[in-house]
Write a protein that holds these residues in place. Sequence first.
Motif, PDB file in Angstrom:
ATOM      1  N   ARG A 180      -2.346   7.984  -9.619  1.00 12.93           N
ATOM      2  CA  ARG A 180      -1.241   8.521  -8.818  1.00 12.93           C
ATOM      3  C   ARG A 180      -1.745   9.657  -7.918  1.00 12.93           C
ATOM      4  O   ARG A 180      -1.426   9.707  -6.728  1.00 12.93           O
ATOM      5  N   ALA A 181      -2.532  10.573  -8.487  1.00 13.66           N
ATOM      6  CA  ALA A 181      -3.058  11.688  -7.701  1.00 13.66           C
ATOM      7  C   ALA A 181      -3.936  11.191  -6.555  1.00 13.66           C
ATOM      8  O   ALA A 181      -3.854  11.699  -5.429  1.00 13.66           O
ATOM      9  N   THR A 182      -4.760  10.197  -6.832  1.00 21.89           N
ATOM     10  CA  THR A 182      -5.622   9.631  -5.792  1.00 21.89           C
ATOM     11  C   THR A 182      -4.792   8.978  -4.695  1.00 21.89           C
ATOM     12  O   THR A 182      -5.039   9.181  -3.504  1.00 21.89           O
ATOM     13  N   ALA A 183      -3.790   8.204  -5.093  1.00 23.92           N
ATOM     14  CA  ALA A 183      -2.931   7.528  -4.112  1.00 23.92           C
ATOM     15  C   ALA A 183      -2.147   8.540  -3.284  1.00 23.92           C
ATOM     16  O   ALA A 183      -2.080   8.438  -2.054  1.00 23.92           O
ATOM     17  N   VAL A 184      -1.562   9.520  -3.939  1.00 28.47           N
ATOM     18  CA  VAL A 184      -0.746  10.516  -3.239  1.00 28.47           C
ATOM     19  C   VAL A 184      -1.603  11.363  -2.298  1.00 28.47           C
ATOM     20  O   VAL A 184      -1.146  11.781  -1.236  1.00 28.47           O
TER      21      VAL A 184
END
Length: 143
Positions: free
Chosen positions: A108-112
């Motif tokens: 999620r952190a990478t995508a965001v």
Amino acid sequence: MRSMAGASWRTTQDMSMKSEESAVCLVDDDPLVLNSLRHLLASDGIATRSFDKGETFLAHIEFYSVALVVLDIWMERVSGLEIMARLFVVSPQTRVIVITARNDLAVRATAVASSPVAFFIKPFSDEKFLAAVHNALAQGKNS
């Protein structure tokens, strides 16, 4: 020029290149999710183009402009994160809505960090999803 023969994509209507820019591309290896999203967006008058393989979508963006892509993260062979990285090089103006069935905080952190328009964990609210799609399409008209 490479051939798109044998590509595994479908359209909700016959679209020219000009109208292609307004179609929302759906990329998910789950046929039930693709069908559900296609019907939801069609019920709101939004044209779609569906891809059940990330690599087919990557071939598509080499030839067509894409305004918005709804992209699953966890797919076989090519992940949504890999597609996002390639998409931002080939088509930086394309907006992305990320969908996933897994609540993996690192992913999620990478995508965001790639600044998608929205990030949804399946199952998600139809109303919130449609609002995000309309917002993304409006951003494209204003840019």
